[in-house]
Design a protein around this motif. Sequence first.
Motif, mmCIF file in Angstrom:
data_model
loop_
_atom_site.group_PDB
_atom_site.id
_atom_site.type_symbol
_atom_site.label_atom_id
_atom_site.label_comp_id
_atom_site.label_asym_id
_atom_site.label_seq_id
_atom_site.Cartn_x
_atom_site.Cartn_y
_atom_site.Cartn_z
ATOM 1 N N ARG A 73 45.390 44.102 43.886
ATOM 2 C CA ARG A 73 44.798 42.787 44.180
ATOM 3 C C ARG A 73 43.272 42.848 44.076
ATOM 4 N NH1 ARG A 73 47.130 38.323 43.929
ATOM 5 N NH2 ARG A 73 48.790 38.938 45.366
ATOM 6 N N PHE A 83 52.487 35.059 31.541
ATOM 7 C CA PHE A 83 51.571 34.716 32.622
ATOM 8 C C PHE A 83 52.367 33.968 33.692
ATOM 9 C CE2 PHE A 83 48.740 31.694 34.712
ATOM 10 C CZ PHE A 83 47.766 32.568 35.167
ATOM 11 N N ALA A 94 56.005 38.899 38.089
ATOM 12 C CA ALA A 94 54.996 37.875 37.765
ATOM 13 C C ALA A 94 53.900 38.505 36.911
ATOM 14 C CB ALA A 94 54.389 37.330 39.055
ATOM 15 N N ARG A 99 50.378 45.296 33.957
ATOM 16 C CA ARG A 99 49.437 45.522 35.070
ATOM 17 C C ARG A 99 49.980 46.527 36.078
ATOM 18 N NH1 ARG A 99 49.246 40.410 39.341
ATOM 19 N NH2 ARG A 99 51.477 40.049 39.470
ATOM 20 N N HIS A 159 42.558 38.609 34.227
ATOM 21 C CA HIS A 159 42.623 37.885 35.514
ATOM 22 C C HIS A 159 41.469 38.347 36.421
ATOM 23 C CE1 HIS A 159 44.253 36.425 39.263
ATOM 24 N NE2 HIS A 159 45.465 36.203 38.802
ATOM 25 N N TYR A 161 38.689 38.689 39.117
ATOM 26 C CA TYR A 161 38.339 38.272 40.481
ATOM 27 C C TYR A 161 36.840 38.491 40.676
ATOM 28 C CZ TYR A 161 43.299 38.584 42.110
ATOM 29 O OH TYR A 161 44.645 38.415 42.318
ATOM 30 N N GLN A 183 48.472 23.614 38.500
ATOM 31 C CA GLN A 183 49.704 24.405 38.677
ATOM 32 C C GLN A 183 50.379 24.080 40.014
ATOM 33 O OE1 GLN A 183 50.279 27.097 35.894
ATOM 34 N NE2 GLN A 183 49.011 28.624 36.928
ATOM 35 N N ASP A 203 44.490 26.007 41.644
ATOM 36 C CA ASP A 203 45.247 26.816 40.681
ATOM 37 C C ASP A 203 45.395 25.978 39.414
ATOM 38 O OD1 ASP A 203 46.900 28.562 39.363
ATOM 39 O OD2 ASP A 203 48.358 28.773 40.995
ATOM 40 N N VAL A 235 41.934 30.065 33.392
ATOM 41 C CA VAL A 235 42.606 29.818 34.666
ATOM 42 C C VAL A 235 41.576 29.951 35.786
ATOM 43 C CG1 VAL A 235 44.518 30.505 36.178
ATOM 44 C CG2 VAL A 235 44.700 30.851 33.703
ATOM 45 N N TRP A 237 41.350 30.028 39.959
ATOM 46 C CA TRP A 237 42.275 30.196 41.098
ATOM 47 C C TRP A 237 41.525 30.585 42.369
ATOM 48 C CZ3 TRP A 237 44.531 35.012 43.353
ATOM 49 C CH2 TRP A 237 45.580 34.732 44.247
ATOM 50 N N LYS A 243 47.977 30.126 51.494
ATOM 51 C CA LYS A 243 48.469 31.126 50.541
ATOM 52 C C LYS A 243 47.887 32.507 50.839
ATOM 53 C CE LYS A 243 49.823 32.053 45.903
ATOM 54 N NZ LYS A 243 50.267 31.503 44.642
ATOM 55 N N LEU A 247 50.117 35.952 51.179
ATOM 56 C CA LEU A 247 50.002 37.117 50.288
ATOM 57 C C LEU A 247 49.872 38.385 51.132
ATOM 58 C CD1 LEU A 247 47.477 35.684 47.638
ATOM 59 C CD2 LEU A 247 49.913 36.154 47.274
ATOM 60 N N GLU A 262 39.718 33.214 34.774
ATOM 61 C CA GLU A 262 40.501 34.113 33.923
ATOM 62 C C GLU A 262 40.417 33.667 32.468
ATOM 63 O OE1 GLU A 262 44.462 34.332 35.670
ATOM 64 O OE2 GLU A 262 43.630 33.671 37.573
HETATM 65 C C1 BG6 Z 1 46.823 33.143 39.196
HETATM 66 C C2 BG6 Z 1 47.913 32.131 39.108
HETATM 67 O O1 BG6 Z 1 46.352 33.431 37.933
HETATM 68 O O2 BG6 Z 1 47.319 34.325 39.799
HETATM 69 C C3 BG6 Z 1 48.421 31.845 40.501
HETATM 70 O O3 BG6 Z 1 47.434 30.966 38.472
HETATM 71 C C4 BG6 Z 1 48.851 33.134 41.179
HETATM 72 O O4 BG6 Z 1 49.495 30.918 40.445
HETATM 73 C C5 BG6 Z 1 47.715 34.126 41.124
HETATM 74 O O5 BG6 Z 1 49.213 32.864 42.509
HETATM 75 C C6 BG6 Z 1 48.034 35.486 41.747
HETATM 76 O O6 BG6 Z 1 49.193 36.006 41.188
HETATM 77 P P1 BG6 Z 1 49.764 37.378 41.728
HETATM 78 O O7 BG6 Z 1 51.073 37.585 40.989
HETATM 79 O O8 BG6 Z 1 48.763 38.435 41.396
HETATM 80 O O9 BG6 Z 1 49.950 37.207 43.209
#
Ligand code: BG6
Length: 288
Positions: A73, A83, A94, A99, A159, A161, A183, A203, A235, A237, A243, A247, A262
């Motif tokens: 994360r 995706f 997912a 990854r 993706h 961060y 989304q 999102d 993207v 997010w 949420k 998580l 992203e």
């Molecule tokens: C984002 C998505 O890119 O990733 C979200 O748009 C998702 O919907 C987020 O919740 C995190 O995804 P993950 O699988 O790493 O928890």
Amino acid sequence: MIDQLNATFGIGEQLLFQQHASGLTQGIIRTERCTGSFFLLGAHLASFQPRSQAQPVLFMSGEAVYEVGKPIRGGVPICFPWFGPNKADPAAPAHGTVRTQLWQMRESRMTADGLMIALGIDQPSFSLLFRVVFGDSLDMSLQIKNATQAEQCCEVALHTYFQLSDVHAVQVSGLEKQAYRDQLTGQTVAPTGAPIRFTEETDRVYHGAVAEIRLNDPGFQRTIVVRPRASQSTVVWNPWIAKSQRLADFGDQEYLTMCCIETANVATSGWLIPAGKEQTIGVDISCV
Ligand code: BG6
């Protein structure tokens, strides 16, 4: 394994391989221009900080799990070859398969722009090569080669961060002329004409190529400049409060100091790659 990586790919004090506390193999970068780190797991970039900056550019969760088979994360997970959830198989992981798998080091060297690393992974249908230059900016490019005799579809997202001083204070500009798919509601929303400010769970998949996205962070007195290449979607997010609590590998308060922007080709911009051909998506991230 670590000794062999250092002998083959280490570059003096500038690139050293070591074992992370979790047991995973990590590359540590310290050059005149920046510091950085990455894992072989997922070819996952975990940190980047140019010498000009007092704060890290990439956000990493304090609750991140470092285990083969699980995503990390924060940093830059690579989402591929799909995706989000897999449309045909809800039980599939997912954001695809790469990854959570170990990649291999392919190359490392000093270039005019900084320290370059390349990692690769061969999948049944695709061969991936991820090149990253750690310089004054962070430059990533992911080459996707269709390794089969038939055309193949894929989605991809870098993706990323970002570390923020305070999510309430930042502003993202550069996407105001793009329509997006929300989304959370499934609705398509017309261009808003205004920069993005985070005030709730966000999102969104923005459609269309953009030359530059600017993430202005007054608290850190910096603007992060994101310049995508061969990317037809972006993207954005932030999980916000509820949420974040759901998580397991993310702190309840961490949504306050991160957001994801992203560089992607997802949904209607997924790639159809002819047999034996390749496509490369990339992004350059700098601070001003
Ligand atoms: C984002 C998505 O890119 O990733 C979200 O748009 C998702 O919907 C987020 O919740 C995190 O995804 P993950 O699988 O790493 O928890």
